[in-house]
Design an enzyme around this catalytic site. Structure first.
Site, PDB file in Angstrom:
ATOM      1  N   LYS A  54     -18.693  -0.933  -1.923  1.00 53.99           N
ATOM      2  CA  LYS A  54     -18.449  -1.694  -3.154  1.00 53.99           C
ATOM      3  C   LYS A  54     -18.284  -3.199  -2.915  1.00 53.99           C
ATOM      4  O   LYS A  54     -18.634  -4.000  -3.772  1.00 53.99           O
ATOM      5  CB  LYS A  54     -17.213  -1.143  -3.876  1.00 53.99           C
ATOM      6  CG  LYS A  54     -17.453   0.179  -4.575  1.00 53.99           C
ATOM      7  CD  LYS A  54     -16.160   0.769  -5.118  1.00 53.99           C
ATOM      8  CE  LYS A  54     -16.107   0.693  -6.609  1.00 53.99           C
ATOM      9  NZ  LYS A  54     -15.008   1.485  -7.192  1.00 53.99           N
ATOM     10  N   ASP A 106     -15.314  -0.879 -13.624  1.00 54.91           N
ATOM     11  CA  ASP A 106     -14.066  -0.109 -13.483  1.00 54.91           C
ATOM     12  C   ASP A 106     -12.999  -0.583 -14.476  1.00 54.91           C
ATOM     13  O   ASP A 106     -12.298   0.226 -15.081  1.00 54.91           O
ATOM     14  CB  ASP A 106     -13.504  -0.215 -12.057  1.00 54.91           C
ATOM     15  CG  ASP A 106     -14.144   0.789 -11.105  1.00 54.91           C
ATOM     16  OD1 ASP A 106     -14.695   1.800 -11.590  1.00 54.91           O
ATOM     17  OD2 ASP A 106     -14.090   0.563  -9.883  1.00 54.91           O
TER      18      ASP A 106
HETATM   19  P1  NAP Z   1      -8.125   1.702  -1.818  1.00 57.18           P
HETATM   20  O1  NAP Z   1      -8.757   0.373  -1.995  1.00 57.18           O
HETATM   21  O2  NAP Z   1      -8.291   2.432  -0.525  1.00 57.18           O
HETATM   22  O3  NAP Z   1      -6.533   1.534  -2.105  1.00 57.18           O
HETATM   23  C1  NAP Z   1      -5.650   2.599  -1.900  1.00 57.18           C
HETATM   24  C2  NAP Z   1      -4.290   2.249  -2.497  1.00 57.18           C
HETATM   25  O4  NAP Z   1      -3.417   3.381  -2.312  1.00 57.18           O
HETATM   26  C3  NAP Z   1      -3.592   1.066  -1.812  1.00 57.18           C
HETATM   27  O5  NAP Z   1      -2.751   0.431  -2.736  1.00 57.18           O
HETATM   28  C4  NAP Z   1      -2.785   1.783  -0.720  1.00 57.18           C
HETATM   29  O6  NAP Z   1      -1.698   1.040  -0.241  1.00 57.18           O
HETATM   30  C5  NAP Z   1      -2.299   2.983  -1.494  1.00 57.18           C
HETATM   31  N1  NAP Z   1      -1.900   4.080  -0.619  1.00 57.18           N
HETATM   32  C6  NAP Z   1      -2.707   4.951   0.032  1.00 57.18           C
HETATM   33  N2  NAP Z   1      -1.969   5.835   0.760  1.00 57.18           N
HETATM   34  C7  NAP Z   1      -0.664   5.489   0.562  1.00 57.18           C
HETATM   35  C8  NAP Z   1       0.577   6.006   1.027  1.00 57.18           C
HETATM   36  N3  NAP Z   1       0.635   7.061   1.866  1.00 57.18           N
HETATM   37  N4  NAP Z   1       1.727   5.421   0.608  1.00 57.18           N
HETATM   38  C9  NAP Z   1       1.689   4.349  -0.237  1.00 57.18           C
HETATM   39  N5  NAP Z   1       0.545   3.820  -0.712  1.00 57.18           N
HETATM   40  C10 NAP Z   1      -0.622   4.371  -0.309  1.00 57.18           C
HETATM   41  O7  NAP Z   1      -8.614   2.737  -2.933  1.00 57.18           O
HETATM   42  P2  NAP Z   1      -9.053   2.393  -4.439  1.00 57.18           P
HETATM   43  O8  NAP Z   1     -10.527   2.283  -4.508  1.00 57.18           O
HETATM   44  O9  NAP Z   1      -8.220   1.268  -4.926  1.00 57.18           O
HETATM   45  O10 NAP Z   1      -8.666   3.760  -5.196  1.00 57.18           O
HETATM   46  C11 NAP Z   1      -7.315   4.095  -5.458  1.00 57.18           C
HETATM   47  C12 NAP Z   1      -7.288   5.426  -6.223  1.00 57.18           C
HETATM   48  O11 NAP Z   1      -7.886   5.256  -7.519  1.00 57.18           O
HETATM   49  C13 NAP Z   1      -8.090   6.536  -5.545  1.00 57.18           C
HETATM   50  O12 NAP Z   1      -7.381   7.745  -5.700  1.00 57.18           O
HETATM   51  C14 NAP Z   1      -9.381   6.586  -6.342  1.00 57.18           C
HETATM   52  O13 NAP Z   1      -9.981   7.876  -6.332  1.00 57.18           O
HETATM   53  C15 NAP Z   1      -8.876   6.247  -7.736  1.00 57.18           C
HETATM   54  N6  NAP Z   1      -9.920   5.667  -8.589  1.00 57.18           N
HETATM   55  C16 NAP Z   1     -10.144   6.278  -9.779  1.00 57.18           C
HETATM   56  C17 NAP Z   1     -11.085   5.751 -10.639  1.00 57.18           C
HETATM   57  C18 NAP Z   1     -11.329   6.430 -11.952  1.00 57.18           C
HETATM   58  O14 NAP Z   1     -12.386   6.195 -12.546  1.00 57.18           O
HETATM   59  N7  NAP Z   1     -10.383   7.222 -12.449  1.00 57.18           N
HETATM   60  C19 NAP Z   1     -11.803   4.596 -10.292  1.00 57.18           C
HETATM   61  C20 NAP Z   1     -11.537   3.977  -9.057  1.00 57.18           C
HETATM   62  C21 NAP Z   1     -10.572   4.535  -8.217  1.00 57.18           C
HETATM   63  P3  NAP Z   1      -1.888   0.117   1.079  1.00 57.18           P
HETATM   64  O15 NAP Z   1      -2.550  -1.144   0.617  1.00 57.18           O
HETATM   65  O16 NAP Z   1      -0.492  -0.100   1.584  1.00 57.18           O
HETATM   66  O17 NAP Z   1      -2.732   0.898   2.045  1.00 57.18           O
END
Ligand code: NAP
Length: 284
Positions: free
Chosen positions: A77, A114
């Site tokens: 992305k 998004d």
């Molecule tokens: P990302 O860039 O990898 O970010 C992950 C986020 O989760 C960060 O804030 C990370 O914190 C946090 N995190 C992960 N493991 C953790 C833990 N054990 N304890 C505390 N914080 C933790 O992923 P993303 O693309 O932003 O996606 C985030 C979520 O949104 C995913 O589940 C994804 O599937 C979902 N999503 C859904 C949609 C939809 O259409 N519904 C669209 C996009 C994304 P750190 O920075 O500290 O690592």
């Protein structure tokens, strides 16, 4: 953009797909495949597994192979921004793109839908939700959180509180998005909810197979709207607990569906509806 050929004028059925690695789990082919069938449109939408080192080459080839565009997911992305010829302001601000349009002149246009999907889901599921009614609290500072922050600010939120396990990422978002943001320490996430009227989990916590999000909800007002970007399960532990406290809750599946709609319209020429039918199809 007069140099584009409308999808309806293309002599073969338009092709689109989702580029990522891994990609087998993606629900996008099911969403677009169902809409194509439902609206009787010619076209195909396929998963396209691409390693990072092959991304540039694949993007050069796809338009020559009949593709009119693509969705982009992890881990590409951010990288597609450097490969696209034009990038929308919102994709540039978010620092990532999820929707590509391959124009007839050979140029690649990158957008991020998004944030649009996030807001459209809230507006559809909770029509009387008012972003300006009070502070918004965003938990998480990854790629999806950036889109959520941009769209909430755009929608008129006056104060946006944000927390993240890695505080620096939240600080970076504040530095880029400005004065309406207040960063809370991860250990203070519960306090951040006090008086918030919109609460968003933008971490991956709560997803099937992951730990639940452990933020104390004692300060959460029953007037707050609580939403989760995680949609497997639909009712995450956060949403279940917030609902038990009397809050309105909105699951993350609608965001996935709404973010897909603008790309579908551009590629296949028909704006699809996000309704119970497509929700059922994705959940099957
Ligand atoms: P990302 O860039 O990898 O970010 C992950 C986020 O989760 C960060 O804030 C990370 O914190 C946090 N995190 C992960 N493991 C953790 C833990 N054990 N304890 C505390 N914080 C933790 O992923 P993303 O693309 O932003 O996606 C985030 C979520 O949104 C995913 O589940 C994804 O599937 C979902 N999503 C859904 C949609 C939809 O259409 N519904 C669209 C996009 C994304 P750190 O920075 O500290 O690592």
């Amino acid at each position: 953009m007069t140099d584009e050929i409308p999808a309806s004028q293309i002599s073969h059925a338009p092709l689109a797909g989702v580029i990522g690695m891994p990609i087998a789990h993606s629900r996008s082919p099911r969403v677009h495949g169902h809409w194509l069938k439902r609206y009787g449109l010619a076209g195909h939408y396929v998963p396209i597994p691409v390693m990072p080192e092959h991304l540039a080459e694949v993007l050069r080839v796809l338009p020559r192979a009949g593709f009119v565009g693509a969705n982009v997911t992890i881990p590409h992305k951010e990288a597609v921004l450097t490969l696209a010829d034009t990038v929308t302001d919102r994709a540039a601000l978010i620092g990532a793109a999820n929707t590509l349009i391959f124009r007839a002149d050979g140029k690649i246009h990158a957008d991020n839908t998004d944030g649009y999907g996030f807001i459209a889901n809230l507006r559809q599921s909770a029509p009387d939700w008012r972003p300006e009614a009070g502070p918004a609290a965003v938990i998480g500072a990854g790629g999806a959180a950036r889109a959520v922050v941009a769209s909430l600010l755009d929608s008129g939120v006056k104060e946006l509180r944000i927390t993240n396990r890695t505080r620096l990422r939240a600080e970076q978002i504040k530095a880029e998005f400005g004065a309406r943001l207040v960063v809370y320490d991860w250990a203070q996430a519960g306090n951040m909810l006090e008086g918030a009227t919109t609460v968003v989990n933008a971490t991956s916590l709560g997803m099937d197979g992951k730990q639940p999000l452990r933020v104390p909800l004692d300060a959460l007002s029953p007037d707050a709207l609580v939403t989760d970007l995680v949609y497997t399960p639909l009712m995450t532990p956060l949403l279940t607990e917030a609902q038990a406290r009397g809050c309105r809750v909105v699951d993350g599946l609608g965001m996935l569906l709404h973010q897909a709609a603008p790309g579908f319209e551009r590629w296949f020429g028909h704006r699809p509806e996000v309704d119970d039918e497509i929700r059922r199809v994705v959940l099957e």
